[in-house]
Every structure is written in C-alpha cells, then in structure tokens.
Write a protein that holds these residues in place. Structure first.
Motif, PDB file in Angstrom:
ATOM      1  N   SER A   1     -24.418  14.312  20.989  1.00 50.29           N
ATOM      2  CA  SER A   1     -23.366  14.912  21.783  1.00 50.29           C
ATOM      3  C   SER A   1     -22.290  15.421  21.077  1.00 50.29           C
ATOM      4  O   SER A   1     -22.296  15.045  19.786  1.00 50.29           O
ATOM      5  CB  SER A   1     -22.929  13.858  22.793  1.00 50.29           C
ATOM      6  OG  SER A   1     -22.238  12.843  22.320  1.00 50.29           O
TER       7      SER A   1
ATOM      8  N   GLY B   1     -26.488  24.584  21.609  1.00 55.04           N
ATOM      9  CA  GLY B   1     -26.307  23.207  22.165  1.00 55.04           C
ATOM     10  C   GLY B   1     -27.703  22.602  22.260  1.00 55.04           C
ATOM     11  O   GLY B   1     -28.053  21.509  22.824  1.00 55.04           O
TER      12      GLY B   1
ATOM     13  N   ASN C   1     -16.343  19.678  21.434  1.00 54.14           N
ATOM     14  CA  ASN C   1     -16.088  21.003  20.790  1.00 54.14           C
ATOM     15  C   ASN C   1     -14.578  20.975  20.620  1.00 54.14           C
ATOM     16  O   ASN C   1     -14.107  21.578  19.648  1.00 54.14           O
ATOM     17  CB  ASN C   1     -16.429  22.137  21.739  1.00 54.14           C
ATOM     18  CG  ASN C   1     -17.961  22.236  21.708  1.00 54.14           C
ATOM     19  OD1 ASN C   1     -18.623  21.728  20.803  1.00 54.14           O
ATOM     20  ND2 ASN C   1     -18.599  22.592  22.786  1.00 54.14           N
TER      21      ASN C   1
END
Length: 122
Positions: free
Chosen positions: A69, A54, A72
């Motif tokens: 962003s 990340g 997932n």
C-alpha cells in the motif's frame, strides 16, 4: 535523484506479522517502487512492486500473505507481511526505477535503501 529509507523490520515468530515502511524523497512521481529481499548466500529477489498506476505484482512465494500500500501524501510505500514463515527471513530493501525502464524488470531497479532486517523464528 531518489532517496529511500526503510524501517519496520524486526524479529517475529512464525505466523506473525510485520509492516515495513519505505519513505521516498526526490522526484519520485515518475518512479516505480518495490520491495526486494536477500538472504545470506542468496541473490536479491523481488517481493512486490507497484507501478505508476497502482498496479501491484507479487512473487508467488508471498502472494496472499503480503500486501503493498502507499500513502502518496507522505511518499511512503508499505509492505504488510502476514503469516510470516522462517523462509521469509532476509534483509528487505526498498528499490526504485524510472518508469520508462520497466517496473516489472527487477534487474532495472537502480535506487536502493539501506535495508531492514526481518527475522522469523519457527
């Protein structure tokens, strides 16, 4: 094999915002993703990347204006672009690279979507 599909491009005035989406499919859990852009007559340049943990990196030209962003659950990577400038005008591509090849090496990215056009007018 990884498939990438971008969406969200368009035309905005200087100072406006857009959000690009990159829907990824395939065995992507071991792949880093990133956004790149290319203007006519220019080489493709890295805009922002995200690694498996990340961690994000941004080009100096977009630092503080663009933000990555990811969802997932949906395997989707987003690029929120604020305070857009005419020099941000380009075709934007989503790219992927197997993490073992290096997430921060732009020239290692070897999976690409078809691109989405962003045009910023002054």
């Amino acid at each position: 094999q990884v498939q990438l599909v971008e969406s969200g491009g368009g035309s905005v005035q200087s100072g406006g915002s857009l959000r690009l989406s990159c829907a990824a499919s395939g065995y992507i859990s071991r792949y880093c993703l990133g956004w790149f852009r290319q203007s006519p007559g220019q080489e493709r340049e890295g805009v922002a990347t995200i690694n498996l943990y990340g961690r994000t990196t941004y080009a100096n030209s977009v630092q503080g204006r663009f933000a990555l962003s990811q969802d997932n659950a949906e395997n989707t990577l987003y690029l929120q672009m604020n305070s857009l400038k005419p020099e941000d005008t380009a075709m934007y591509y989503c790219g992927a690279v197997y993490y073992g090849l290096g997430c921060n090496a732009d020239d290692k990215y070897n999976y690409w979507g078809q691109g989405t056009q962003v045009t910023v007018s002054s």
